[in-house]
Design a protein around this motif. Structure first.
Motif, PDB file in Angstrom:
ATOM      1  N   LEU A 159      44.120  36.284  37.708  1.00 12.42           N
ATOM      2  CA  LEU A 159      44.677  36.189  39.051  1.00 12.42           C
ATOM      3  C   LEU A 159      43.738  35.500  40.030  1.00 12.42           C
ATOM      4  O   LEU A 159      44.172  35.075  41.103  1.00 12.42           O
ATOM      5  N   SER A 160      42.463  35.403  39.677  1.00 12.57           N
ATOM      6  CA  SER A 160      41.480  34.857  40.617  1.00 12.57           C
ATOM      7  C   SER A 160      40.903  33.516  40.191  1.00 12.57           C
ATOM      8  O   SER A 160      40.856  32.568  40.994  1.00 12.57           O
ATOM      9  N   LEU A 161      40.453  33.399  38.947  1.00 10.27           N
ATOM     10  CA  LEU A 161      39.780  32.176  38.513  1.00 10.27           C
ATOM     11  C   LEU A 161      40.658  30.935  38.645  1.00 10.27           C
ATOM     12  O   LEU A 161      40.174  29.890  39.110  1.00 10.27           O
ATOM     13  N   PRO A 162      41.940  30.972  38.265  1.00  7.50           N
ATOM     14  CA  PRO A 162      42.761  29.762  38.450  1.00  7.50           C
ATOM     15  C   PRO A 162      42.808  29.285  39.895  1.00  7.50           C
ATOM     16  O   PRO A 162      42.917  28.077  40.149  1.00  7.50           O
ATOM     17  N   SER A 163      42.712  30.202  40.847  1.00 10.12           N
ATOM     18  CA  SER A 163      42.751  29.789  42.250  1.00 10.12           C
ATOM     19  C   SER A 163      41.500  29.014  42.634  1.00 10.12           C
ATOM     20  O   SER A 163      41.542  28.145  43.517  1.00 10.12           O
ATOM     21  N   LEU A 164      40.368  29.306  41.998  1.00 10.29           N
ATOM     22  CA  LEU A 164      39.148  28.548  42.255  1.00 10.29           C
ATOM     23  C   LEU A 164      39.193  27.185  41.571  1.00 10.29           C
ATOM     24  O   LEU A 164      38.790  26.172  42.153  1.00 10.29           O
ATOM     25  N   ARG A 171      42.570  33.022  53.870  1.00 10.33           N
ATOM     26  CA  ARG A 171      42.784  32.270  52.645  1.00 10.33           C
ATOM     27  C   ARG A 171      42.115  32.883  51.431  1.00 10.33           C
ATOM     28  O   ARG A 171      42.003  32.246  50.393  1.00 10.33           O
ATOM     29  N   ALA A 172      41.644  34.114  51.555  1.00  7.65           N
ATOM     30  CA  ALA A 172      40.998  34.793  50.422  1.00  7.65           C
ATOM     31  C   ALA A 172      41.437  36.247  50.407  1.00  7.65           C
ATOM     32  O   ALA A 172      41.432  36.918  51.435  1.00  7.65           O
ATOM     33  N   GLU A 173      41.819  36.723  49.236  1.00  7.89           N
ATOM     34  CA  GLU A 173      42.257  38.113  49.127  1.00  7.89           C
ATOM     35  C   GLU A 173      41.798  38.710  47.808  1.00  7.89           C
ATOM     36  O   GLU A 173      41.671  38.015  46.792  1.00  7.89           O
ATOM     37  N   SER A 174      41.524  40.006  47.835  1.00  5.84           N
ATOM     38  CA  SER A 174      41.113  40.712  46.630  1.00  5.84           C
ATOM     39  C   SER A 174      42.345  41.078  45.808  1.00  5.84           C
ATOM     40  O   SER A 174      43.349  41.539  46.356  1.00  5.84           O
ATOM     41  N   VAL A 175      42.247  40.875  44.513  1.00  4.61           N
ATOM     42  CA  VAL A 175      43.350  41.229  43.616  1.00  4.61           C
ATOM     43  C   VAL A 175      43.016  42.478  42.805  1.00  4.61           C
ATOM     44  O   VAL A 175      43.784  42.869  41.924  1.00  4.61           O
ATOM     45  N   ARG A 176      41.895  43.117  43.124  1.00  7.27           N
ATOM     46  CA  ARG A 176      41.515  44.314  42.384  1.00  7.27           C
ATOM     47  C   ARG A 176      42.330  45.508  42.866  1.00  7.27           C
ATOM     48  O   ARG A 176      42.337  45.816  44.056  1.00  7.27           O
ATOM     49  N   PRO A 177      43.008  46.203  41.980  1.00  9.10           N
ATOM     50  CA  PRO A 177      43.790  47.370  42.399  1.00  9.10           C
ATOM     51  C   PRO A 177      42.928  48.626  42.496  1.00  9.10           C
ATOM     52  O   PRO A 177      41.991  48.821  41.720  1.00  9.10           O
ATOM     53  N   TYR A 178      43.246  49.455  43.466  1.00  9.79           N
ATOM     54  CA  TYR A 178      42.644  50.781  43.602  1.00  9.79           C
ATOM     55  C   TYR A 178      43.787  51.780  43.722  1.00  9.79           C
ATOM     56  O   TYR A 178      44.049  52.328  44.804  1.00  9.79           O
TER      57      TYR A 178
END
Length: 402
Positions: free
Chosen positions: A59-64, A272-279
């Motif tokens: 969910l994160s690396l492709p955005s970079l 333009r940046a958001e955490s995708v880690r669930p809690y």
């Protein structure tokens, strides 16, 4: 005048001061400063420390890798001893999605005196600056093999919009900033995330008011570790990360080191940046907060006692005073507690709205503050049990441990 009324009046005074004199910490309009495109886009290396991040990496690396950046840029993922196939997954994601070039490096275990994340960043930054490996990251005016002019230090759970890097660099070059950091929008999906997460950012801003950080005349320093654009020259001057190698709260330490060496810093809320880690559970959020809360207090019992007393006075006394005053027919007590609670909820409301939550959540801040109080106490208990700041199999029980 009884003790509870005295406490309620003290709490009301504290809230008047916080609302009017604490750098307008409660406002949520601190976004990237005005910016224009530079005449030449500087080269950038994106450094991503990752330890057991296979769950969030897709969910994160492709955005970079998909960053629409006009200059030379590349991504360096530092596989920090992962046991879940993080490195292999990163390579597969890069092969499946054309975009910025990706390099995966795997340093050895951190030596004594280093936290894991900073040790990983050290290797990522060293790799980025290595003249044998950074040709692809050099700008058109740089010499052969020159290292990147900027470093984007971003966590493995942060997803970026396609223009995130472009906007960060434009802000840094337009305002001549050495460090530009954004507080990534955290996930608020479940009940506990809604209750705890907006307050996490609110409390951080209360401790480190963004407007003060962004004022050149202020000595307040902080950054948000999930998204930090850092001028490479400033990192060298400040000895980053070696000079802060023991820091558990590395983002604040990093910003302070840059500022102490003459660098200009800026911090605001991300668009333009958001955490995708669930809690999803309270236990997950509890671990997130408690692992570093006592380190924030520099492992000092006196600061812990003061923090607990302050949380009780500022956050718990107002509702207690209001209820007690109404029950006992003491209007002065009820008014003092009620006004303090109103100021509390009023300053929290902008952050609640920033996270798209209902306004009814704002008056529940005393409950959330009680949870944070318990998390802070638990952080101290874990420290004295030798567990300290634990994260993914590593424990930093006291300064200098690794």
């Amino acid at each position: 005048m009884g003790p509870l009324l005295i406490a309620a009046c003290a709490s009301l005074t504290a809230w008047l001061w916080l609302a009017l004199a604490q750098g307008m910490f409660w406002r949520t309009d601190v976004r990237l400063p005005p910016r224009t495109d530079p005449a030449r886009w500087p080269s950038v290396a994106v450094v991503v420390p990752a330890r057991d991040e296979a769950e969030v990496l897709p969910l994160s690396l492709p955005s970079l890798l998909a960053q629409d950046y006009p200059g030379a840029a590349r991504v360096i993922l530092v596989d920090d001893g992962s046991s879940d196939g993080t490195a292999a997954l990163a390579r597969r994601l890069a092969a499946e999605r054309p975009g910025l070039p990706l390099t995966v490096v795997s340093p050895p275990e951190p030596p004594p005196g280093w936290t894991g994340k900073l040790w990983a960043l050290r290797h990522g930054i060293a790799h980025a600056r290595d003249t044998r490996t950074t040709d692809v990251g050099a700008g058109p005016d740089a010499g052969p093999g020159a290292g990147p002019e900027y470093l984007l230090l971003t966590d493995a759970d942060i997803a970026h919009a396609p223009d995130s890097l472009r906007e960060l660099v434009a802000a840094a070059t337009s305002a001549d900033l050495d460090l530009v950091s954004q507080m990534a929008r955290l996930r608020v999906a479940g009940f506990w995330e809604r209750l705890v997460v907006p307050a996490f950012v609110y409390f951080f801003a209360q401790l480190y008011p963004f407007r003060r950080i962004n004022s050149p005349a202020s000595r307040t320093a902080a950054a948000a570790g999930g998204c930090v654009l850092l001028r490479t020259d400033a990192a060298v001057r400040a000895g980053i990360p070696d000079s802060i190698r023991q820091a558990v709260i590395d983002d604040v330490s990093l910003a302070r080191a840059v500022q102490d060496h003459g660098g200009r810093i800026w911090l605001g809320l991300a668009e333009r940046a958001e955490s995708v880690r669930p809690y999803p559970d309270l236990a997950d959020l509890w671990r997130m907060v408690s692992r570093s809360a006592y380190a924030q207090l520099r492992h000092r019992p006196v600061l812990l006692a003061g923090t607990v007393a302050g949380l009780v006075l500022v956050y718990l006394v107002p509702p207690a005073a209001l209820v007690a005053g109404l029950a006992a027919g003491r209007p002065a007590l009820a008014w003092a507690g009620g006004l303090a609670w109103l100021l509390m909820a009023g300053t929290y409301l902008p952050m609640v709205r920033h996270y798209g939550q209902p306004a009814a959540l704002a008056p529940l801040l005393p409950l959330t503050a009680l949870l944070y109080l318990l998390m802070t106490v638990d952080s101290a208990v874990q420290h004295y049990r030798g567990r300290g700041a634990a994260w993914k199999g590593r424990t930093y029980a006291r300064p200098g441990d690794a």
